[in-house]
Write a protein that holds these residues in place. Structure first.
Motif, PDB file in Angstrom:
ATOM      1  N   ILE A 134       3.028   3.679  13.124  1.00 29.89           N
ATOM      2  CA  ILE A 134       2.043   2.875  13.873  1.00 29.89           C
ATOM      3  C   ILE A 134       3.340   3.505  15.724  1.00 29.89           C
ATOM      4  O   ILE A 134       2.283   4.004  16.303  1.00 29.89           O
ATOM      5  N   PHE A 135       4.064   2.856  15.926  1.00 27.04           N
ATOM      6  CA  PHE A 135       4.989   3.466  17.252  1.00 27.04           C
ATOM      7  C   PHE A 135       4.638   5.172  17.450  1.00 27.04           C
ATOM      8  O   PHE A 135       4.652   4.899  18.611  1.00 27.04           O
ATOM      9  N   GLN A 136       4.937   5.843  16.708  1.00 24.35           N
ATOM     10  CA  GLN A 136       5.592   6.839  16.932  1.00 24.35           C
ATOM     11  C   GLN A 136       3.884   7.782  16.989  1.00 24.35           C
ATOM     12  O   GLN A 136       4.098   8.226  18.107  1.00 24.35           O
ATOM     13  N   ASN A 137       3.087   7.064  16.563  1.00 22.05           N
ATOM     14  CA  ASN A 137       1.608   7.328  16.685  1.00 22.05           C
ATOM     15  C   ASN A 137       0.951   6.816  18.409  1.00 22.05           C
ATOM     16  O   ASN A 137       0.401   8.025  18.814  1.00 22.05           O
ATOM     17  N   ALA A 160       6.078   6.290  21.466  1.00 23.17           N
ATOM     18  CA  ALA A 160       6.730   6.062  21.583  1.00 23.17           C
ATOM     19  C   ALA A 160       8.675   6.928  22.296  1.00 23.17           C
ATOM     20  O   ALA A 160       8.251   8.437  21.506  1.00 23.17           O
ATOM     21  N   THR A 161       8.466   6.712  22.981  1.00 20.85           N
ATOM     22  CA  THR A 161       9.554   7.404  23.851  1.00 20.85           C
ATOM     23  C   THR A 161      10.970   6.941  23.170  1.00 20.85           C
ATOM     24  O   THR A 161      12.179   7.842  23.226  1.00 20.85           O
ATOM     25  N   GLU A 162      10.516   5.912  22.945  1.00 20.13           N
ATOM     26  CA  GLU A 162      12.049   5.342  21.949  1.00 20.13           C
ATOM     27  C   GLU A 162      11.984   4.005  21.072  1.00 20.13           C
ATOM     28  O   GLU A 162      10.813   3.086  21.134  1.00 20.13           O
ATOM     29  N   MET A 187      -7.139  -1.484  16.504  1.00 19.35           N
ATOM     30  CA  MET A 187      -7.247  -2.959  17.497  1.00 19.35           C
ATOM     31  C   MET A 187      -5.168  -2.416  18.306  1.00 19.35           C
ATOM     32  O   MET A 187      -5.287  -2.627  19.360  1.00 19.35           O
ATOM     33  N   PHE A 188      -4.474  -1.816  17.854  1.00 21.10           N
ATOM     34  CA  PHE A 188      -3.532  -1.760  18.078  1.00 21.10           C
ATOM     35  C   PHE A 188      -3.096  -0.809  18.804  1.00 21.10           C
ATOM     36  O   PHE A 188      -2.521  -0.993  19.860  1.00 21.10           O
ATOM     37  N   ALA A 189      -3.386   0.234  18.323  1.00 20.70           N
ATOM     38  CA  ALA A 189      -3.776   1.243  19.542  1.00 20.70           C
ATOM     39  C   ALA A 189      -4.556   1.114  20.292  1.00 20.70           C
ATOM     40  O   ALA A 189      -3.919   1.901  21.542  1.00 20.70           O
ATOM     41  N   ALA A 190      -5.665   0.354  20.699  1.00 20.02           N
ATOM     42  CA  ALA A 190      -6.500  -0.560  21.314  1.00 20.02           C
ATOM     43  C   ALA A 190      -5.390  -1.002  22.697  1.00 20.02           C
ATOM     44  O   ALA A 190      -4.906  -0.740  24.248  1.00 20.02           O
ATOM     45  N   TYR A 191      -5.125  -2.218  22.167  1.00 22.54           N
ATOM     46  CA  TYR A 191      -3.494  -2.797  22.696  1.00 22.54           C
ATOM     47  C   TYR A 191      -2.667  -2.136  23.864  1.00 22.54           C
ATOM     48  O   TYR A 191      -2.706  -2.273  24.798  1.00 22.54           O
ATOM     49  N   GLN A 233       0.569  -1.130   0.174  1.00 26.98           N
ATOM     50  CA  GLN A 233       0.402  -0.425   0.189  1.00 26.98           C
ATOM     51  C   GLN A 233       0.815   1.218  -0.030  1.00 26.98           C
ATOM     52  O   GLN A 233       0.387   2.171   0.776  1.00 26.98           O
ATOM     53  N   GLY A 234       1.988   1.550  -0.384  1.00 25.33           N
ATOM     54  CA  GLY A 234       3.291   2.439  -0.326  1.00 25.33           C
ATOM     55  C   GLY A 234       3.685   2.799  -0.187  1.00 25.33           C
ATOM     56  O   GLY A 234       4.025   3.632   0.514  1.00 25.33           O
ATOM     57  N   GLU A 235       3.762   1.824   1.081  1.00 25.97           N
ATOM     58  CA  GLU A 235       4.723   1.608   2.944  1.00 25.97           C
ATOM     59  C   GLU A 235       5.530   0.949   2.816  1.00 25.97           C
ATOM     60  O   GLU A 235       4.942  -0.593   2.773  1.00 25.97           O
ATOM     61  N   ARG A 236       6.875   0.678   3.175  1.00 23.09           N
ATOM     62  CA  ARG A 236       7.668  -0.295   3.394  1.00 23.09           C
ATOM     63  C   ARG A 236       7.152  -0.583   4.881  1.00 23.09           C
ATOM     64  O   ARG A 236       6.922   0.043   5.827  1.00 23.09           O
ATOM     65  N   LEU A 237       7.652  -1.668   5.002  1.00 21.72           N
ATOM     66  CA  LEU A 237       6.675  -2.266   6.036  1.00 21.72           C
ATOM     67  C   LEU A 237       7.482  -1.862   7.481  1.00 21.72           C
ATOM     68  O   LEU A 237       6.382  -1.660   8.386  1.00 21.72           O
ATOM     69  N   ILE A 238       8.157  -2.030   6.818  1.00 24.89           N
ATOM     70  CA  ILE A 238       9.341  -1.782   8.219  1.00 24.89           C
ATOM     71  C   ILE A 238       8.593  -0.062   8.804  1.00 24.89           C
ATOM     72  O   ILE A 238       8.961   0.725   9.875  1.00 24.89           O
ATOM     73  N   ASP A 239       8.608   1.076   7.664  1.00 22.17           N
ATOM     74  CA  ASP A 239       8.222   2.595   8.352  1.00 22.17           C
ATOM     75  C   ASP A 239       6.564   2.081   8.561  1.00 22.17           C
ATOM     76  O   ASP A 239       5.974   3.322   8.987  1.00 22.17           O
TER      77      ASP A 239
END
Length: 240
Positions: A40-43, A46-48, A118-122, A29-35
């Motif tokens: 998502i983590f930054q959103n 994430a402190t680090e 769902m990840f945000a809820a987790y 979907q136009g985005e690298r897996l790692i990106d």
């Protein structure tokens, strides 16, 4: 809260099927897996973010260096990474553990595909845990060659991890790990004993009396084959 990504696999099964792009840089979907994971983590506060990639993935290491310098999507990233080849995902986690010993963190492999809401809820639920040493993502969706079955009470306490379903489990491991510094003590014991698999680390958490709980995701899968990438692309398009 910290986040960690294991991106140290070689992606050999994908390569055999004609996909030469290193798995962390695979586009969906136009985005690298790692990106995608970094975003998502930054959103999710994430402190680090700690990442490990292997020594053969020079393209991945360069991409991480660029992200560390220039950020992602114009935003600075709290990114630190290590280039190190390891025996297993468990050893990759151990290599990152000195950076993770001071606060709770969430860990995934680079190819873990899940619904963002769902990840945000987790992540929020994990932050609210007060007596939990490990908070594992689990799912009823099975699309894995060797699933790790999870025994779990109705109250959400995990009682065991099994290679087969002889215990009539309703869930399998989703490969999403919320861990505390206490869990890293068990990890060190596994390394000392010569263990080599993440599932053995999870079993050891139970054996050592750690409080392990589960959070149910509807669908989580990883990308081991070209067909998995196609399914992931459809899943992400349906979950925008």
């Amino acid at each position: 809260m910290k986040y960690a990504i294991i991106a140290a696999g070689k992606g050999s099964r994908l390569a055999k099927e004609g996909i030469q792009t290193p798995k962390p840089l695979l586009m969906l979907q136009g985005e690298r897996l790692i990106d995608r994971l970094l975003r998502i983590f930054q959103n999710n506060g994430a402190t680090e973010i700690l990442v490990i990639c292997n020594e053969e993935m020079t393209e991945v290491a360069q991409h991480l260096a660029d992200l560390q310098k220039n950020g992602l999507g114009g935003k600075p990233l709290p990114l630190r990474y290590k280039v190190k080849s390891t025996e297993s995902s468990m050893h990759s986690l151990y290599a990152l553990s000195p950076w993770l010993a001071d606060e709770p963190f969430i860990l995934t492999t680079v190819d873990t595909i899940f619904n963002e809401e769902m990840f945000a809820a987790y992540a929020q639920a994990f932050e609210q845990q007060t007596d939990t040493d490990a908070f594992m993502g689990v799912t009823t969706y099975i699309d894995d060659e060797k699933p790790l079955y999870v025994g779990m009470t109705e109250a959400g306490r995990i009682t065991g991890f099994y290679d087969d379903n002889s215990h009539d489990c309703n869930h399998i491991s989703a490969g999403i790990y919320g861990l505390t510094p206490a869990a890293l003590t068990t990890l060190a014991h596994c390394i000392e004993r010569g263990e080599k698999r993440m599932r053995n680390f999870q079993r050891s958490l139970i054996a050592e009396g750690q409080n392990v709980r589960g959070f149910v995701f509807t669908k989580v899968f990883d990308i081991d084959h070209a067909s998995d990438a196609q399914k992931a692309d459809v899943f992400l398009s349906e979950n925008k």
